[in-house]
Design an enzyme around this catalytic site. Structure first.
Site, PDB file in Angstrom:
ATOM      1  N   ASP A   1       3.574   0.441  13.323  1.00  0.00           N
ATOM      2  CA  ASP A   1       3.207   1.593  12.488  1.00  0.00           C
ATOM      3  C   ASP A   1       1.857   1.294  11.881  1.00  0.00           C
ATOM      4  O   ASP A   1       1.735   0.337  11.117  1.00  0.00           O
ATOM      5  CB  ASP A   1       4.263   1.765  11.391  1.00  0.00           C
ATOM      6  CG  ASP A   1       3.857   2.820  10.373  1.00  0.00           C
ATOM      7  OD1 ASP A   1       3.019   3.685  10.694  1.00  0.00           O
ATOM      8  OD2 ASP A   1       4.401   2.783   9.250  1.00  0.00           O
TER       9      ASP A   1
ATOM     10  N   GLU B   1      -5.141   0.666   1.148  1.00  0.00           N
ATOM     11  CA  GLU B   1      -5.692  -0.700   1.087  1.00  0.00           C
ATOM     12  C   GLU B   1      -7.049  -0.694   0.388  1.00  0.00           C
ATOM     13  O   GLU B   1      -7.377  -1.609  -0.367  1.00  0.00           O
ATOM     14  CB  GLU B   1      -5.854  -1.278   2.499  1.00  0.00           C
ATOM     15  CG  GLU B   1      -4.558  -1.687   3.154  1.00  0.00           C
ATOM     16  CD  GLU B   1      -3.890  -2.872   2.464  1.00  0.00           C
ATOM     17  OE1 GLU B   1      -4.572  -3.639   1.759  1.00  0.00           O
ATOM     18  OE2 GLU B   1      -2.664  -3.011   2.606  1.00  0.00           O
TER      19      GLU B   1
ATOM     20  N   SER C   1       0.832  -1.215   0.000  1.00  0.00           N
ATOM     21  CA  SER C   1       0.000   0.000   0.000  1.00  0.00           C
ATOM     22  C   SER C   1       0.865   1.263   0.000  1.00  0.00           C
ATOM     23  O   SER C   1       0.356   2.352  -0.253  1.00  0.00           O
ATOM     24  CB  SER C   1      -0.969   0.011   1.181  1.00  0.00           C
ATOM     25  OG  SER C   1      -0.296   0.202   2.408  1.00  0.00           O
ATOM     26  N   HIS C   2       2.163   1.141   0.298  1.00  0.00           N
ATOM     27  CA  HIS C   2       3.041   2.310   0.253  1.00  0.00           C
ATOM     28  C   HIS C   2       4.316   2.033  -0.536  1.00  0.00           C
ATOM     29  O   HIS C   2       5.355   2.646  -0.305  1.00  0.00           O
ATOM     30  CB  HIS C   2       3.319   2.837   1.678  1.00  0.00           C
ATOM     31  CG  HIS C   2       2.090   3.479   2.258  1.00  0.00           C
ATOM     32  ND1 HIS C   2       1.070   2.733   2.794  1.00  0.00           N
ATOM     33  CD2 HIS C   2       1.684   4.768   2.317  1.00  0.00           C
ATOM     34  CE1 HIS C   2       0.085   3.539   3.183  1.00  0.00           C
ATOM     35  NE2 HIS C   2       0.426   4.772   2.900  1.00  0.00           N
TER      36      HIS C   2
HETATM   37  P1  NDP Z   1      -1.230  -2.860   9.351  1.00  0.00           P
HETATM   38  O1  NDP Z   1      -2.535  -3.091  10.025  1.00  0.00           O
HETATM   39  O2  NDP Z   1      -0.916  -3.640   8.139  1.00  0.00           O
HETATM   40  O3  NDP Z   1      -0.040  -3.114  10.376  1.00  0.00           O
HETATM   41  C1  NDP Z   1       0.036  -2.387  11.562  1.00  0.00           C
HETATM   42  C2  NDP Z   1       1.188  -2.838  12.422  1.00  0.00           C
HETATM   43  O4  NDP Z   1       0.782  -4.001  13.142  1.00  0.00           O
HETATM   44  C3  NDP Z   1       2.452  -3.205  11.667  1.00  0.00           C
HETATM   45  O5  NDP Z   1       3.559  -2.782  12.413  1.00  0.00           O
HETATM   46  C4  NDP Z   1       2.343  -4.740  11.594  1.00  0.00           C
HETATM   47  O6  NDP Z   1       3.588  -5.393  11.468  1.00  0.00           O
HETATM   48  C5  NDP Z   1       1.696  -5.059  12.908  1.00  0.00           C
HETATM   49  N1  NDP Z   1       0.951  -6.315  12.921  1.00  0.00           N
HETATM   50  C6  NDP Z   1       0.056  -6.745  12.007  1.00  0.00           C
HETATM   51  N2  NDP Z   1      -0.439  -7.945  12.370  1.00  0.00           N
HETATM   52  C7  NDP Z   1       0.162  -8.267  13.543  1.00  0.00           C
HETATM   53  C8  NDP Z   1       0.090  -9.373  14.437  1.00  0.00           C
HETATM   54  N3  NDP Z   1      -0.714 -10.408  14.196  1.00  0.00           N
HETATM   55  N4  NDP Z   1       0.847  -9.363  15.552  1.00  0.00           N
HETATM   56  C9  NDP Z   1       1.671  -8.321  15.806  1.00  0.00           C
HETATM   57  N5  NDP Z   1       1.791  -7.250  15.007  1.00  0.00           N
HETATM   58  C10 NDP Z   1       1.049  -7.220  13.901  1.00  0.00           C
HETATM   59  O7  NDP Z   1      -1.049  -1.299   9.062  1.00  0.00           O
HETATM   60  P2  NDP Z   1      -2.073  -0.256   8.399  1.00  0.00           P
HETATM   61  O8  NDP Z   1      -2.756  -0.895   7.250  1.00  0.00           O
HETATM   62  O9  NDP Z   1      -2.881   0.358   9.456  1.00  0.00           O
HETATM   63  O10 NDP Z   1      -1.029   0.832   7.842  1.00  0.00           O
HETATM   64  C11 NDP Z   1      -0.169   0.484   6.760  1.00  0.00           C
HETATM   65  C12 NDP Z   1       0.794   1.607   6.478  1.00  0.00           C
HETATM   66  O11 NDP Z   1       0.094   2.729   5.970  1.00  0.00           O
HETATM   67  C13 NDP Z   1       1.583   2.115   7.682  1.00  0.00           C
HETATM   68  O12 NDP Z   1       2.956   1.952   7.360  1.00  0.00           O
HETATM   69  C14 NDP Z   1       1.235   3.596   7.790  1.00  0.00           C
HETATM   70  O13 NDP Z   1       2.302   4.457   8.141  1.00  0.00           O
HETATM   71  C15 NDP Z   1       0.778   3.892   6.385  1.00  0.00           C
HETATM   72  N6  NDP Z   1      -0.130   5.034   6.359  1.00  0.00           N
HETATM   73  C16 NDP Z   1       0.341   6.259   5.955  1.00  0.00           C
HETATM   74  C17 NDP Z   1      -0.488   7.354   5.955  1.00  0.00           C
HETATM   75  C18 NDP Z   1       0.011   8.703   5.575  1.00  0.00           C
HETATM   76  O14 NDP Z   1      -0.766   9.654   5.596  1.00  0.00           O
HETATM   77  N7  NDP Z   1       1.250   8.897   5.239  1.00  0.00           N
HETATM   78  C19 NDP Z   1      -1.888   7.242   6.347  1.00  0.00           C
HETATM   79  C20 NDP Z   1      -2.263   5.933   6.785  1.00  0.00           C
HETATM   80  C21 NDP Z   1      -1.412   4.866   6.776  1.00  0.00           C
HETATM   81  P3  NDP Z   1       3.972  -6.112  10.047  1.00  0.00           P
HETATM   82  O15 NDP Z   1       4.185  -4.979   9.070  1.00  0.00           O
HETATM   83  O16 NDP Z   1       5.200  -6.880  10.344  1.00  0.00           O
HETATM   84  O17 NDP Z   1       2.809  -6.984   9.653  1.00  0.00           O
HETATM   85  O1  PYC Z   2      -2.994   4.936   3.010  1.00  0.00           O
HETATM   86  O2  PYC Z   2      -4.371   6.148   4.231  1.00  0.00           O
HETATM   87  C1  PYC Z   2      -3.393   6.027   3.477  1.00  0.00           C
HETATM   88  C2  PYC Z   2      -2.629   7.235   3.125  1.00  0.00           C
HETATM   89  C3  PYC Z   2      -3.075   8.512   3.115  1.00  0.00           C
HETATM   90  C4  PYC Z   2      -2.006   9.287   2.721  1.00  0.00           C
HETATM   91  C5  PYC Z   2      -0.952   8.457   2.511  1.00  0.00           C
HETATM   92  N1  PYC Z   2      -1.338   7.202   2.767  1.00  0.00           N
END
Ligand code: NDP
Ligand code: PYC
Length: 345
Positions: free
Chosen positions: A179, A189, A47-48
């Site tokens: 994160d 996603e 997703s990133h």
């Molecule tokens: P996820 O739900 O995929 O993962 C969240 C965290 O939980 C990760 O560190 C992951 O580790 C961990 N995790 C997942 N499953 C387990 C488990 N069973 N046990 C323990 N730890 C677990 O993340 P999101 O979909 O919420 O976010 C994805 C990315 O999107 C992030 O990197 C975030 O920074 C980015 N994002 C950026 C935005 C922006 O504006 N710039 C906005 C929103 C999101 P692992 O990766 O090892 O699975």
């Molecule tokens: O995946 O929610 C997201 C997001 C917003 C801006 C950058 N990533």
């Protein structure tokens, strides 16, 4: 079977950087943006990863990010606040400039903050929090996004997907890092589900009338939901306050007003905090790093996994086996390199 091409990490970096240079980014911007996008692909965070190149270029083409920005840093004597003005460029170059200064201040004061203003931010936060743990410091990173998430009990987009990341340094292994978006899922996603023609899991989003939906189109037109109900809603609000209002930068609804669309990278500020475990635990019993290891061992001992373990395993696989890209992904990279900003419609 889907045809794939395997690229080494440096080979993918070379291709992605060439795309950004071709689109008019200067070396500082192209290098920093490339590093974070390739890190996403390398760590299996689709997703990133390279999917974000098009959005970044669209933002350049729309004139909502400065491709030739050179960030500047300022630290007042005796202050634990480091300020980096991204000067309208992408956040990544600004963060790379600020982290060494943040680390130096955190070592001097025990706790320090890096405030980044006026940046375009599309990336995951774990590369930033890992840059803090690489300095032997614990870190917290957060930023707003654009209004796409309804507060719990509400039905209209207001909060951003507001990512929140934490890292703890470990001496003999990869850091403890989590994160996540403070919405149930990152918006990226939802977009990936739409592109793949897949339904969303239940509980991710509501449609424009406030009814639950599993249709990605309806979700994108409606609102996403915070993770953990009122708890995620409150953490998302805290991020608006600390990484928006506190640092004199835009909140998620203001970002959406400014951009008028969610198809461009959001423009706002960012807050990074660094803590020195030695300074905080000074004079108290026990070594903080050894005590943290006991905690991690006990978590893993129960059969649970630490966050980021999946990512670190993917990173090791990418280093040994390379990164597999589909034929469609390779064609898209070729198209973006050939046509530059003309590839963006
Ligand atoms: P996820 O739900 O995929 O993962 C969240 C965290 O939980 C990760 O560190 C992951 O580790 C961990 N995790 C997942 N499953 C387990 C488990 N069973 N046990 C323990 N730890 C677990 O993340 P999101 O979909 O919420 O976010 C994805 C990315 O999107 C992030 O990197 C975030 O920074 C980015 N994002 C950026 C935005 C922006 O504006 N710039 C906005 C929103 C999101 P692992 O990766 O090892 O699975
Ligand atoms: O995946 O929610 C997201 C997001 C917003 C801006 C950058 N990533």
């Amino acid at each position: 079977m889907t045809e794939t091409t395997i690229l080494t990490v440096p080979a993918l970096e070379e291709r992605v950087k060439a795309i950004f240079l071709r689109a008019g980014l200067n070396d500082v911007q192209a290098g920093a943006v490339t590093r974070v996008i390739v890190a996403g692909e390398r760590d299996a965070c689709k997703s990133h990863g390279i999917y974000r190149i098009e959005g970044a270029l669209r933002t350049v083409k729309a004139g909502k990010v400065k491709p030739d920005a050179v960030p500047t840093a300022a630290v007042e004597d005796g202050s634990a606040i480091v300020r980096v003005d991204a000067r309208g460029g992408f956040a990544n170059a600004a963060v790379e400039l600020g982290i060494p200064l943040l680390a130096e201040r955190a070592r001097a004061f025990g706790l320090a903050a890096l405030v980044v203003n006026d940046c375009s931010h599309f990336s995951a936060l774990w590369p930033e929090v890992e840059a803090i743990t690489a300095q032997g410091l614990a870190g917290i990173v957060m930023c707003p996004s654009y209004a796409t998430v309804a507060p719990t009990g509400g039905s209209k987009p207001l909060l951003g997907t507001n990512p929140f990341a934490f890292g703890w340094p470990r001496k003999d292994s990869a850091p403890y890092v989590f994160d996540f978006a403070t919405s149930v899922a990152a918006r990226g996603e939802i977009e990936l589900h739409r592109r793949a023609g897949k339904s969303l899991p239940e509980g991710w989003a509501i449609d424009a009338d406030g009814n639950p939906t599993t249709d990605p189109e309806a979700a994108l037109a409606g609102a996403m939901l915070p993770f953990g109900g009122h708890k995620g809603s409150a953490i998302g609000t805290m991020i608006e306050l600390l990484a928006g209002i506190l640092i004199g930068d835009l909140t998620s609804p203001e970002v959406l007003d400014y951009l008028g669309t969610t198809t461009l990278s959001p423009f706002h500020g960012e807050l990074l905090l660094a803590f020195s475990p030695e300074a905080f635990a000074k004079g108290r019993p026990g070594d903080p790093f050894a005590r943290a290891e006991t905690l991690f061992e006990t978590i893993v001992g129960q059969g649970a996994r630490l966050p980021s373990q999946r990512r670190f395993a993917a990173r090791a696989r990418s280093a040994s086996d390379g990164i597999a890209l589909t034929a469609a992904e390779i064609a898209q990279l070729d198209r973006l390199l050939e046509k530059g900003l003309d590839a963006i419609v």
